[in-house]
Design a protein around this motif. Structure first.
Motif, short mmCIF file in Angstrom:
data_model
loop_
_atom_site.label_atom_id
_atom_site.label_comp_id
_atom_site.label_asym_id
_atom_site.label_seq_id
_atom_site.Cartn_x
_atom_site.Cartn_y
_atom_site.Cartn_z
N GLY A 10 0.66 -1.13 0.02
CA GLY A 10 0.00 -0.01 -0.13
C GLY A 10 0.93 1.36 0.15
O GLY A 10 2.26 1.22 -0.04
N PHE A 11 0.04 2.35 0.02
CA PHE A 11 0.92 3.95 0.01
C PHE A 11 1.71 4.06 1.00
O PHE A 11 2.90 4.59 0.72
N CYS A 12 1.54 3.45 2.32
CA CYS A 12 2.50 3.80 3.36
C CYS A 12 3.47 2.53 3.45
O CYS A 12 4.58 2.73 3.72
N ASP A 31 0.49 -9.17 2.53
CA ASP A 31 -0.74 -8.45 1.55
C ASP A 31 -1.55 -9.34 0.64
O ASP A 31 -0.85 -9.96 -0.02
N ASN A 32 -2.93 -8.97 0.90
CA ASN A 32 -3.94 -9.88 -0.01
C ASN A 32 -4.22 -9.00 -1.51
O ASN A 32 -4.91 -9.36 -1.96
N SER A 34 -5.78 -6.53 -1.83
CA SER A 34 -7.24 -6.05 -1.67
C SER A 34 -7.29 -4.56 -2.15
O SER A 34 -8.35 -4.30 -2.87
N ARG A 35 -6.28 -3.82 -1.91
CA ARG A 35 -6.49 -2.36 -2.48
C ARG A 35 -6.62 -2.13 -4.11
O ARG A 35 -7.21 -1.39 -4.41
N LEU A 73 -1.73 -13.20 1.19
CA LEU A 73 -2.67 -13.67 2.33
C LEU A 73 -3.67 -12.60 3.10
O LEU A 73 -3.31 -11.51 3.27
N ASP A 74 -4.92 -13.15 3.20
CA ASP A 74 -5.95 -12.10 3.84
C ASP A 74 -5.58 -12.45 5.40
O ASP A 74 -6.18 -13.33 5.93
N LEU A 75 -5.34 -11.31 5.90
CA LEU A 75 -5.05 -11.30 7.43
C LEU A 75 -6.41 -11.48 8.11
O LEU A 75 -6.41 -11.77 9.42
N ARG A 101 -8.67 1.79 4.54
CA ARG A 101 -8.26 2.88 5.29
C ARG A 101 -9.14 4.11 4.89
O ARG A 101 -8.68 5.31 5.34
N ASN A 119 -13.08 -6.55 7.79
CA ASN A 119 -11.65 -6.51 7.38
C ASN A 119 -10.99 -6.21 8.57
O ASN A 119 -9.78 -6.74 9.00
N TYR A 189 -14.72 3.75 9.22
CA TYR A 189 -13.44 3.65 9.43
C TYR A 189 -12.94 3.85 10.57
O TYR A 189 -12.00 3.06 11.27
N LYS A 193 -10.63 2.05 13.99
CA LYS A 193 -9.37 2.02 14.45
C LYS A 193 -9.42 2.55 15.94
O LYS A 193 -8.57 2.19 16.79
N GLY A 217 -1.40 11.39 10.99
CA GLY A 217 -2.14 12.24 10.36
C GLY A 217 -2.28 11.91 9.01
O GLY A 217 -2.01 10.98 8.57
N VAL A 219 -1.42 11.60 5.29
CA VAL A 219 0.00 11.66 4.75
C VAL A 219 -0.22 12.28 3.30
O VAL A 219 -1.02 12.12 2.50
#
Ligand code: NAD
Length: 397
Positions: A10-12, A31-32, A34-35, A73-75, A101, A119, A189, A193, A217, A219
């Motif tokens: 992902g992005f981060c 990572d699965n 999914s994004r 894999l899907d956590l 996210r 998820n 979302y 968290k 914050g 990003v």
């Protein structure tokens, strides 16, 4: 150190994986993808041309000689497989980025709300449960959000996770206590968290899991020193109404000549951090883990706060873009102040990249360069927060 990067596509997560690998750590991505599937669902891709995972890993090996492990894999669902990964890899630490996210995506429809809860809550719980089951002393670093605090500061600086409160006992004695700062989520979302926070507190208390929760914050920026080394390593840049976060969306809108869409009065104050500082903060958090028996360590991972309309005017002044005020799809206060403590990272040596250093560079080097890939119809945010707002609007599936 051996580090698992959960959500490392992902992005981060991707720039963090490269940053830690570059420092000599042994990095394994989980990572699965999914994004990438959500890109297909929304028919809105990254502005930058992100390479498939196999190409990314091969490019990094070719440039540096360093290996990155990868498990698809899907956590949230593949608990047994993840437990085996922990037992086989025996990491010293893991960084958990692997959640849905986007607040607007989480509010699109009942299906999106339920997916986000299933998820995110299951992924975090499976990670903690598997760490305990593995018997390993893995330091869990998690990417949380400033949004767990809500956006009202009651006239005080938001502390790093814990609030000092004075309790009056039945006998009239006054005692000082520290409690988790009362959470006040503004979307499904953000709600997930806040639930994550309780799971960390519980597993820390009950099983002694060492946890650092990074309340991050928004990003901004795209590339880091490592992702800039080759176009095959380029990081993703989201600009669509669901995943495009406010500052990057404005930068892209300025680059393509689309008026900067400010929701409501633009009086919302938000906290920001550049992607280069995100990867550095994760490094600092891993290098300074909590001791065994220490409570969950919470750090505010942000470097500056701004009102949304001030950002729009700042970018308009730099680029000549127009500013357009549009109705706010969210249910939130029109105006808020936000004062945040971030002393813990500054004390560890973080030297922040400020907006004034990087904004224009980002517009010219990324947003303008890839402007031809933009689908302008994807820019407006169409997700609405309440049933009243949605009355008469066709339901998103
Ligand atoms: P992202 O969507 O780009 O990356 C998340 C990655 O996790 C994706 O690659 C996705 O495929 C993966 N993932 C999701 N669910 C998974 C699952 N069940 N199993 C395995 N992999 C899964 O998001 P990002 O912007 O990199 O954000 C990473 C984390 O940082 C998130 O938890 C987010 O809440 C937090 N954060 C991000 C920002 C921001 O501005 N981007 C701000 C504050 C906090």
């Amino acid at each position: 150190m051996k580090v698992l990067i959960l959500g490392g596509d992902g992005f981060c997560g991707w720039p963090t994986a490269l940053h830690l690998s570059n420092l000599g750590h042994d990095v394994v991505i989980v990572d699965n993808l999914s994004r990438r599937n959500i890109d297909n669902e929304l028919e809105a891709g990254s502005l930058t041309p992100i390479a498939p995972m196999g190409t990314r890993i091969a490019a990094w090996r070719e440039l540096t000689g360093r290996e990155l492990g990868f498990y698809n894999l899907d956590l949230a669902r593949d608990y047994e497989r993840f437990l085996r990964v922990l037992q086989d890899e025996r990491p010293d630490a893991l960084v958990h980025f692997a959640e849905q996210r986007a607040a607007p995506y989480s509010m699109k429809s009942p299906r999106h709300k339920r997916y986000t809860v299933d998820n995110n809550v299951n992924a975090t719980h499976n990670v903690l449960c598997a760490v305990v089951e593995s018997g390993l002393d893995v330091h869990v670093a998690h990417l949380g959000t400033m949004g767990v605090y809500g956006y009202g500061t009651a006239g005080m600086k938001i502390p790093e996770g814990y609030l000092d409160v004075e309790v009056v006992t039945d006998e009239g004695e006054r005692l000082m206590q520290q409690i988790l700062y009362p959470s006040n989520p503004g979307s499904i979302y953000h709600m997930t968290k806040t639930l994550d926070q309780l799971m960390f507190a519980y597993y820390n208390k009950n099983d002694g899991v060492r946890v650092t929760d990074l309340h991050q914050g928004i990003v901004w920026g795209t590339n880091t020193q490592e992702t800039s080394r080759d176009e095959r390593l380029i990081n993703r840049f989201d600009y669509d109404g669901d995943y495009g976060t406010v500052l990057n969306r404005f930068l892209m809108q300025a680059a393509v000549g689309y008026p900067l869409t400010v929701h409501g009065t633009g009086g919302q104050t938000r906290a920001f951090i550049h992607i280069q500082d995100t990867v550095r903060c994760v490094q600092l958090a891993l290098e300074n883990p909590p001791a065994k028996g220490e409570r969950v360590r919470i750090l505010n991972q942000m470097t500056e706060t701004h009102k949304v309309r001030d950002l729009a005017h700042m970018i308009a002044a730099l680029t000549g873009a127009e500013v357009a005020m549009v109705p706010n799809p969210r249910k939130e206060a029109a105006e808020n102040d936000l004062h945040v403590k971030n002393d813990l990272f500054l004390d560890m040596g973080l030297n922040p990249t400020t907006l004034s250093d990087g904004l224009l560079l980002e517009v010219t080097e990324v947003a303008k360069r890839y402007a031809h890939r933009a689908d302008l119809s994807k820019i407006p945010s169409r997700s609405l927060w309440t049933k009243e707002q949605r009355a008469g609007v066709p339901e998103e599936k």
